[in-house]
Design an enzyme around this catalytic site. Sequence first.
Site, PDB file in Angstrom:
ATOM      1  N   CYS A 183       0.832  -1.205   0.000  1.00 54.25           N
ATOM      2  CA  CYS A 183       0.000   0.000   0.000  1.00 54.25           C
ATOM      3  C   CYS A 183       0.866   1.253   0.000  1.00 54.25           C
ATOM      4  CB  CYS A 183      -0.973  -0.039   1.171  1.00 54.25           C
ATOM      5  SG  CYS A 183      -2.363   1.098   1.000  1.00 54.25           S
ATOM      6  N   HIS A 184       0.908   2.032   1.089  1.00 50.41           N
ATOM      7  CA  HIS A 184       1.814   3.173   1.166  1.00 50.41           C
ATOM      8  C   HIS A 184       3.186   2.772   1.689  1.00 50.41           C
ATOM      9  CE1 HIS A 184      -2.106   5.305   0.986  1.00 50.41           C
ATOM     10  NE2 HIS A 184      -1.410   6.243   0.371  1.00 50.41           N
ATOM     11  N   GLU A 186      -5.657   7.128  -4.391  1.00 50.55           N
ATOM     12  CA  GLU A 186      -5.481   8.308  -3.541  1.00 50.55           C
ATOM     13  C   GLU A 186      -6.581   9.317  -3.817  1.00 50.55           C
ATOM     14  OE1 GLU A 186      -4.019   8.797  -0.483  1.00 50.55           O
ATOM     15  OE2 GLU A 186      -2.079   8.326  -1.414  1.00 50.55           O
TER      16      GLU A 186
END
Length: 228
Positions: free
Chosen positions: A134-135, A165
């Site tokens: 993910c991030h 996002e």
Amino acid sequence: MTVSSTARVLLVLTSHDDLGGIRKTGFYIDEAAEPWQVFTAAGYTVDFASVQGGVPPQDGRRIGDPVQDEFLNDPQVARLLAHTPALADVDAAGYDAVFYVGGHGTMWDFPTSPDVARVGREVYQSGGVVAAVCHGPAALLNLTLADGTHLVDGRRVTGFSNAEEEAVGLTEVVPFLLAEEMSARGATHVAAPNFTENVVVDGRLVTGQNPQSAAGAAREVVAVLAGR
């Protein structure tokens, strides 16, 4: 490096808890809980560390969620999360893999921490696996190897996409767009439709696009370690 049922995996967590002044954030619980389950089932030893140490901030809590409850109520996990070591104090030697857990907090402190990059570099250059979801791939942005090249340069990767996002309404809140920054460092970012499982394996580099990809990314880490 020989991998067995006693393999060790380090889950790295953010210490940043402020989502651009909007609300609190931290590491996304699912993205730690699901890999923890996969690695534990494989017989691995799972350790945790955070950028600053201490109690890492959490995000994404769902009361009554069975996966999260199992993770957060496990006595050993609770003990480890109550006193995570700071990455600066972590010796990467002996870890077969490092798994950078996502959550929006990572966008602030993963790219700027020299020890986030150091641990990944040391694990990778000792023959281990570097993984992120993910991030969490924000950890890869400034991860350079001994020759000065970026780990992601020329590699296929994924991570939270620009479209995702935008879908969560945080394009103007995060300090940068993850997919664009990985591409700027020479990576080919491979995006799937929003919030669908997508795991990309490029040698000993494993990345997952979103929370839906956390368990799959962990399973690929197990497969890569087993295949070497």
